[in-house]
Design a protein around this motif. Structure first.
Motif, PDB file in Angstrom:
ATOM      1  N   ALA A  40       0.852  -1.186   0.000  1.00  0.00           N
ATOM      2  CA  ALA A  40       0.000   0.000   0.000  1.00  0.00           C
ATOM      3  C   ALA A  40       0.893   1.244   0.000  1.00  0.00           C
ATOM      4  O   ALA A  40       2.050   1.184   0.413  1.00  0.00           O
ATOM      5  N   PRO A  41       0.355   2.375  -0.440  1.00  0.00           N
ATOM      6  CA  PRO A  41       1.155   3.607  -0.465  1.00  0.00           C
ATOM      7  C   PRO A  41       1.734   3.935   0.904  1.00  0.00           C
ATOM      8  O   PRO A  41       1.011   3.921   1.905  1.00  0.00           O
ATOM      9  N   GLY A  42       3.023   4.191   0.949  1.00  0.00           N
ATOM     10  CA  GLY A  42       3.668   4.569   2.190  1.00  0.00           C
ATOM     11  C   GLY A  42       3.947   3.429   3.144  1.00  0.00           C
ATOM     12  O   GLY A  42       4.405   3.655   4.262  1.00  0.00           O
ATOM     13  N   LYS A  43       3.680   2.201   2.704  1.00  0.00           N
ATOM     14  CA  LYS A  43       3.889   1.037   3.580  1.00  0.00           C
ATOM     15  C   LYS A  43       4.843   0.056   2.938  1.00  0.00           C
ATOM     16  O   LYS A  43       5.075   0.083   1.724  1.00  0.00           O
ATOM     17  N   GLN A  44       5.363  -0.845   3.754  1.00  0.00           N
ATOM     18  CA  GLN A  44       6.247  -1.877   3.244  1.00  0.00           C
ATOM     19  C   GLN A  44       5.451  -2.980   2.571  1.00  0.00           C
ATOM     20  O   GLN A  44       4.268  -3.189   2.864  1.00  0.00           O
ATOM     21  N   ARG A  45       6.124  -3.690   1.680  1.00  0.00           N
ATOM     22  CA  ARG A  45       5.498  -4.842   1.056  1.00  0.00           C
ATOM     23  C   ARG A  45       5.254  -5.907   2.118  1.00  0.00           C
ATOM     24  O   ARG A  45       6.120  -6.184   2.960  1.00  0.00           O
TER      25      ARG A  45
END
Length: 122
Positions: A40-45
């Protein structure tokens, strides 16, 4: 080389369903595991689900009961059925495969697809 091609992403309303598919092709001797991750945007995979060549499944706890992974070993494909989707499921979903390209080296390689966007919104 090995290529992973994803399909099936898109826009869906909360509570809806989507099915993602991924097909692996190229220099494949054996696929040990295939699966899905998302970012998600701004988050880690993060892990969504994986399935091994022995059909052992690993689902992230938050997706258990809503997401089901399946694999066609003959076709080198993996699908992700996503039900009861929530806005927090919005992310780019990436197909993953752990592959050996020969039967003698013991080497395994990790491959990623280009990603497919899933947007859950009303």
């Amino acid at each position: 080389q090995v290529q992973l091609v994803e399909s099936g992403g898109g826009l869906v309303q909360p509570g809806g369903s989507l099915r993602l598919s991924c097909a692996a092709s190229g220099s494949i001797f054996n696929i040990y595991a295939m699966g899905w991750y998302r970012q998600a945007p701004g988050k880690q995979r993060e892990l969504v689900a994986t399935i091994t060549s022995g059909s052992s499944r690993n689902n992230a706890d938050s997706k258990k009961g809503r997401f089901t992974i399946s694999r066609d070993y003959a076709k080198n494909t993996v699908d992700l059925q996503m039900n009861s989707l929530k806005p927090k499921d919005t992310a780019v979903y990436y197909c993953y495969a752990e592959v050996s390209r020969d039967g003698w080296s013991g080497l395994k390689y990790a491959y990623w697809g280009q990603g497919t966007q899933v947007t859950v919104s009303s």
